[in-house]
Design an enzyme around this catalytic site. Structure first.
Site, PDB file in Angstrom:
ATOM      1  N   ASN A   1       0.801  -1.225   0.000  1.00 49.49           N
ATOM      2  CA  ASN A   1       0.000   0.000   0.000  1.00 49.49           C
ATOM      3  C   ASN A   1       0.838   1.280   0.000  1.00 49.49           C
ATOM      4  OD1 ASN A   1       0.214  -1.566   2.544  1.00 49.49           O
ATOM      5  ND2 ASN A   1      -0.365   0.354   3.505  1.00 49.49           N
TER       6      ASN A   1
ATOM      7  N   GLN B   1      -4.793  -3.850  -2.369  1.00 45.70           N
ATOM      8  CA  GLN B   1      -4.361  -2.786  -3.282  1.00 45.70           C
ATOM      9  C   GLN B   1      -4.294  -3.253  -4.728  1.00 45.70           C
ATOM     10  OE1 GLN B   1      -4.206   0.330  -2.577  1.00 45.70           O
ATOM     11  NE2 GLN B   1      -4.145   0.335  -0.329  1.00 45.70           N
TER      12      GLN B   1
ATOM     13  N   SER C   1     -11.030  -5.263   0.064  1.00 42.86           N
ATOM     14  CA  SER C   1     -11.772  -4.201   0.745  1.00 42.86           C
ATOM     15  C   SER C   1     -12.548  -3.376  -0.284  1.00 42.86           C
ATOM     16  CB  SER C   1     -10.762  -3.306   1.470  1.00 42.86           C
ATOM     17  OG  SER C   1     -11.421  -2.249   2.094  1.00 42.86           O
TER      18      SER C   1
ATOM     19  N   HIS D   1     -13.604  -0.208  -0.085  1.00 42.31           N
ATOM     20  CA  HIS D   1     -13.316   1.231  -0.250  1.00 42.31           C
ATOM     21  C   HIS D   1     -11.994   1.524  -0.945  1.00 42.31           C
ATOM     22  CE1 HIS D   1     -10.512   2.286   3.241  1.00 42.31           C
ATOM     23  NE2 HIS D   1     -10.874   1.065   3.578  1.00 42.31           N
TER      24      HIS D   1
ATOM     25  N   THR E   1     -25.943  -9.683  11.036  1.00 41.96           N
ATOM     26  CA  THR E   1     -26.744  -9.320   9.865  1.00 41.96           C
ATOM     27  C   THR E   1     -25.855  -8.613   8.851  1.00 41.96           C
ATOM     28  OG1 THR E   1     -28.643  -9.131  11.301  1.00 41.96           O
ATOM     29  CG2 THR E   1     -28.835  -8.081   9.134  1.00 41.96           C
TER      30      THR E   1
ATOM     31  N   CYS F   1       1.749  11.249  13.203  1.00 39.42           N
ATOM     32  CA  CYS F   1       2.106  12.183  14.262  1.00 39.42           C
ATOM     33  C   CYS F   1       1.406  11.731  15.542  1.00 39.42           C
ATOM     34  CB  CYS F   1       1.673  13.583  13.854  1.00 39.42           C
ATOM     35  SG  CYS F   1       2.281  14.811  14.984  1.00 39.42           S
TER      36      CYS F   1
HETATM   37  N1  PLP Z   1      -4.493  -4.092   3.685  1.00 40.32           N
HETATM   38  C1  PLP Z   1      -3.991  -3.106   2.938  1.00 40.32           C
HETATM   39  C2  PLP Z   1      -2.860  -3.396   2.007  1.00 40.32           C
HETATM   40  C3  PLP Z   1      -4.524  -1.819   3.023  1.00 40.32           C
HETATM   41  O1  PLP Z   1      -4.018  -0.844   2.261  1.00 40.32           O
HETATM   42  C4  PLP Z   1      -5.593  -1.590   3.923  1.00 40.32           C
HETATM   43  C5  PLP Z   1      -6.127  -0.228   4.101  1.00 40.32           C
HETATM   44  O2  PLP Z   1      -5.395   0.726   4.273  1.00 40.32           O
HETATM   45  C6  PLP Z   1      -6.094  -2.654   4.676  1.00 40.32           C
HETATM   46  C7  PLP Z   1      -5.514  -3.890   4.525  1.00 40.32           C
HETATM   47  C8  PLP Z   1      -7.238  -2.469   5.624  1.00 40.32           C
HETATM   48  O3  PLP Z   1      -8.428  -2.332   4.916  1.00 40.32           O
HETATM   49  P1  PLP Z   1      -9.789  -1.890   5.626  1.00 40.32           P
HETATM   50  O4  PLP Z   1      -9.732  -0.400   5.742  1.00 40.32           O
HETATM   51  O5  PLP Z   1     -10.858  -2.359   4.709  1.00 40.32           O
HETATM   52  O6  PLP Z   1      -9.845  -2.577   6.951  1.00 40.32           O
END
Ligand code: PLP
Length: 395
Positions: free
Chosen positions: A165, A193, A213, A215, A251, A339
């Site tokens: 990431n 990612q 994920s 989002h 749920t 920070c």
């Molecule tokens: N794994 C990686 C490589 C991510 O970039 C992230 C989110 O920053 C996560 C896991 C965690 O995802 P989530 O926000 O859906 O818990």
């Protein structure tokens, strides 16, 4: 380039320039259509009356959309609250299954995993399991000799992310899935990612477990999934009802799941667009490197995601100051450092790749997304160049 000219250019762009897509992506309109559909269907999918049937159908259709995009069976998908949960679930549930006398008590992780994997490893260490961390070089390559040496008939699970990431570096999991299986071990990958940037074919990969994920894929926060290959037994992670075939009670988040499924229907288009993003990213990096000295692209020689650029910028007070300067000019990027109580803490991904603390505090991450245009990236490139020059003159 004067500040006035830059402000004028940004005004003409009429919106902020968002370059933090590895943190979260703006939901696409297909996700919002999914939200609308799901909100109209408020019945509990587990009920047996007619109010539930539409919800049940939506849930199934999202499962089918996602499984068809990822090439797996719909029932191999366990919906979760996000990839942090998926990572926890995959790793802890496997070790929970273990008989204490079992000879397979070892976990192998890359040293640059997301905190949801690394801290799960710490948790298991406290429970007496052995965890090996595969070093990653400054150039972004896994220490494959280390992996070869530690992979044994004591290994229960190897977990290596497909794409990092912070740096966008891609790891050769295909090869290691096979090697893990040859030793009788299972393989999990945090593929968060990579989703929407790389073609993912779970069946072809032969992987046992994989986390995703919503989002990071133009859908909603608070919704993710865990792929669990047929035949792999995971203990129930959240105890309660029998949702998700008794593996994850509660749920279902129908709104998030429907949105996720709608975006998956556009998955092929999203992957095609990543070629355009690679061109923009490469052009931006080339311009920066040819315009100023003392800038390093972390992992430039390694295979990388199309959208990510992790830049070490020397001669500025800290990356935080550059991020704030760009924020004031309407541009969102990220820095890996955090920070805490007024003190900057270094990014563990970067320090474990051998960067010094000072270097890691001078790194920024730029992550492009579907909405970014050439005009925006050109504006960003000019703006960051002038901000770096300004900050270097202060230092
Ligand atoms: N794994 C990686 C490589 C991510 O970039 C992230 C989110 O920053 C996560 C896991 C965690 O995802 P989530 O926000 O859906 O818990």
């Amino acid at each position: 380039m004067t500040l006035n000219y830059l402000s004028f250019m940004n005004l003409s762009l009429k919106r902020r320039i968002y370059l933090d897509n590895n943190a979260t992506t703006k939901p696409r309109s297909s996700a919002l259509e999914g939200v609308k559909k799901a909100l109209k269907s408020w019945g509990n999918p587990s009920s047996t009356h007619q109010n539930a049937s539409q919800s049940k159908a939506l849930l199934w259709s999202a499962r089918e959309n996602l499984s068809s995009f990822l090439n797996c069976h719909p029932l191999e998908i366990i919906f979760t609250s996000g990839a942090s949960e998926s990572n926890n679930h995959a790793i802890k549930a496997l070790f929970q299954n273990l008989e204490t006398q079992s000879h397979r008590q070892e976990l192998i992780l890359s040293a640059v995993e997301h905190p949801s994997v690394l801290t799960t490893g710490d948790f298991l260490k406290k429970q007496g399991k052995t965890v090996h961390y595969i070093p990653v070089s400054r150039k972004g390559f896994l220490d494959e000799d280390f992996l070869e040496k530690h992979l044994s008939d004591k290994t229960l699970l190897v977990s290596i992310m497909k794409a990092n990431n912070e740096t966008g570096i891609l790891f050769p999991i295909e090869k290691w899935i096979q090697k893990a299986h040859e030793k009788g071990a299972l393989f999990h990958s945090d593929m968060v990612q990579a989703l929407g940037k790389e073609k993912i074919d779970l069946k072809k990969l032969g992987i046992d477990l994989a986390s995703f994920s919503g989002h990071k894929f133009y859908s909603l926060q608070g919704c993710g999934l865990l792929y669990c290959k047929k035949g792999i037994h995971l203990d129930q992670f959240i105890h309660g009802g029998s949702q998700e075939r008794k593996r994850r009670a509660g749920t279902e988040n129908l709104v998030g799941i429907t949105a996720f499924g709608e975006v998956a229907k556009e998955g092929e288009f999203i992957i095609t667009e990543s070629k355009r993003l690679r061109f923009l990213r490469n052009h931006m990096e080339k311009t920066l490197l040819s315009s100023l000295d003392n800038i390093e692209v972390i992992g430039q020689e390694a295979p990388r995601l199309s959208n990510t650029s992790c830049l070490l910028i020397k001669g500025i007070p800290a990356a935080e100051s550059l991020m704030m300067n760009l924020d004031l000019k309407g541009i969102s990027i990220s820095v890996g450092s955090a920070c805490h109580s007024g003190k900057l803490e270094s990014n563990t991904v970067l320090t474990s790749m051998g960067l010094t603390t000072k270097e890691s505090l001078n790194c920024i991450r730029i992550s492009l997304g579907l909405e970014n245009t050439k005009e925006e990236i050109d504006y960003f490139t000019k703006t960051i160049l002038s901000s770096i020059q300004y900050l270097r003159n202060l230092d």
